[in-house]
Design an enzyme around this catalytic site. Structure first.
Site, short mmCIF file in Angstrom:
data_model
loop_
_atom_site.label_atom_id
_atom_site.label_comp_id
_atom_site.label_asym_id
_atom_site.label_seq_id
_atom_site.Cartn_x
_atom_site.Cartn_y
_atom_site.Cartn_z
N ARG A 161 11.52 -2.61 11.33
CA ARG A 161 10.49 -2.08 12.22
C ARG A 161 10.19 -3.11 13.30
NH1 ARG A 161 5.65 0.01 8.33
NH2 ARG A 161 4.47 -0.95 10.01
N ARG B 273 -0.55 -9.00 13.57
CA ARG B 273 -1.07 -7.99 12.64
C ARG B 273 -1.95 -8.64 11.58
NH1 ARG B 273 4.10 -5.25 10.54
NH2 ARG B 273 2.78 -3.70 9.55
N LYS C 36 0.84 -1.22 0.00
CA LYS C 36 0.00 0.00 0.00
C LYS C 36 0.87 1.26 0.00
CE LYS C 36 -2.24 -0.83 3.89
NZ LYS C 36 -1.61 -2.08 4.36
N ARG D 185 11.53 -7.09 5.11
CA ARG D 185 11.37 -5.65 4.85
C ARG D 185 12.29 -4.85 5.78
NH1 ARG D 185 5.56 -2.62 5.13
NH2 ARG D 185 5.66 -2.98 7.37
N ARG E 100 -9.37 1.13 9.13
CA ARG E 100 -8.99 -0.25 9.44
C ARG E 100 -10.06 -0.98 10.23
NH1 ARG E 100 -3.04 0.77 9.12
NH2 ARG E 100 -1.95 -1.21 9.25
P1 AMP Z 1 1.04 0.58 9.05
O1 AMP Z 1 2.33 1.29 8.81
O2 AMP Z 1 -0.10 1.11 8.22
O3 AMP Z 1 1.17 -0.93 8.94
O4 AMP Z 1 0.62 0.89 10.57
C1 AMP Z 1 1.47 0.52 11.63
C2 AMP Z 1 0.67 0.41 12.91
O5 AMP Z 1 0.07 1.68 13.23
C3 AMP Z 1 -0.51 -0.55 12.86
O6 AMP Z 1 -0.12 -1.89 13.10
C4 AMP Z 1 -1.38 0.00 14.00
O7 AMP Z 1 -0.86 -0.33 15.28
C5 AMP Z 1 -1.22 1.51 13.82
N1 AMP Z 1 -2.24 2.06 12.88
C6 AMP Z 1 -2.03 2.60 11.65
N2 AMP Z 1 -3.18 2.98 11.09
C7 AMP Z 1 -4.16 2.68 11.98
C8 AMP Z 1 -5.57 2.80 11.98
N3 AMP Z 1 -6.24 3.31 10.94
N4 AMP Z 1 -6.25 2.37 13.08
C9 AMP Z 1 -5.60 1.86 14.15
N5 AMP Z 1 -4.28 1.69 14.21
C10 AMP Z 1 -3.55 2.09 13.14
#
Ligand code: AMP
Length: 216
Positions: free
Chosen positions: A163, A174, A16, A130, A91
């Site tokens: 990360r 996740r 994404k 990654r 989400r």
């Molecule tokens: P990402 O980089 O999009 O994978 O986001 C990393 C982490 O941020 C996720 O695993 C969640 O803990 C938090 N996060 C990001 N976006 C959201 C969202 N829309 N709602 C809740 N937690 C989020």
């Protein structure tokens, strides 16, 4: 040109962020990554960052009210006037309802949903290799680099970091959260928005090409 509102949808690691960055530079609209917003807050140790840190490290979701507030501020800001690409929001069904409310207030139609479809095996393989360049933020897959010690974007040496939420046990959590809580959001949009589904296993450039073709 018509205002372009895009919602990138897919499991963590489906691509994404990578595709959102490409589209953002092609269409000159901002890439809004809620994960990046939260990571920045964590590194700056803001009030939001202090609340979000442990939740993110465990691969859980930050509460909807907090996320709704963040997205509201962004969507009402001037930078989103020409359009935007949302990456990582909504989400949960609750977040999708919050977004609906905001779009009604701004008097905007529905975003186009781009779904990057990937199976769990691909996701686990991708996320465990990654890395992120600590100098420029560029995201790489170690397996596809000729020289795994040098950032292909900025040339920094030995700058790759993993990360915390890309550790294997967190990846599994996740993915569980994705299947149980986030995947149903796609059904929420089924009869409301145009959904473009693309095989996330394809190479980055091919996915990008397909997105361009579908959007034109
Ligand atoms: P990402 O980089 O999009 O994978 O986001 C990393 C982490 O941020 C996720 O695993 C969640 O803990 C938090 N996060 C990001 N976006 C959201 C969202 N829309 N709602 C809740 N937690 C989020």
């Amino acid at each position: 040109m018509k205002k372009l509102q895009i919602l990138m949808f897919g499991a963590p690691g489906a691509g994404k962020g990578t595709q959102a960055k490409i589209l953002s530079s092609e269409r000159h609209i901002p890439h809004i990554s809620t994960g990046d917003i939260l990571r920045e807050a964590v590194s700056k140790k803001t009030e939001l960052g202090l609340k979000a840190k442990a939740i993110m490290e465990a691969g859980e979701l930050v509460p909807d009210e907090i996320m709704g507030g963040i997205i509201r501020d962004v969507l009402f800001s001037d930078k989103c006037k020409p359009g935007y690409i949302l990456d990582g929001f909504p989400r949960t069904i609750n977040q999708a309802n919050i977004l609906d409310g905001i779009l009604k207030e701004i008097d905007e139609g529905y975003p186009i949903v781009i779904e990057l479809d990937a199976d769990d095996e691909l996701i686990i393989n991708r996320l465990s290799s990654r890395r992120v360049c600590s100098e420029c933020g560029y995201i790489v897959n170690l397996n596809s680099l000729e020289d795994p010690t040098t950032c292909p974007n900025c040339g920094a040496k030995n700058s790759f970091i993993k990360r915390k939420d890309d550790e294997e046990d967190v990846i599994k959590n996740r993915l569980n959260v994705y299947h149980q809580t986030t995947k149903p959001v796609l059904d929420f949009y089924r009869n409301k928005a145009k959904i473009i589904s693309i095989d996330a296993a394809l190479p980055v450039e091919e996915v990008a090409k397909k997105i361009t073709v579908e959007l034109n």
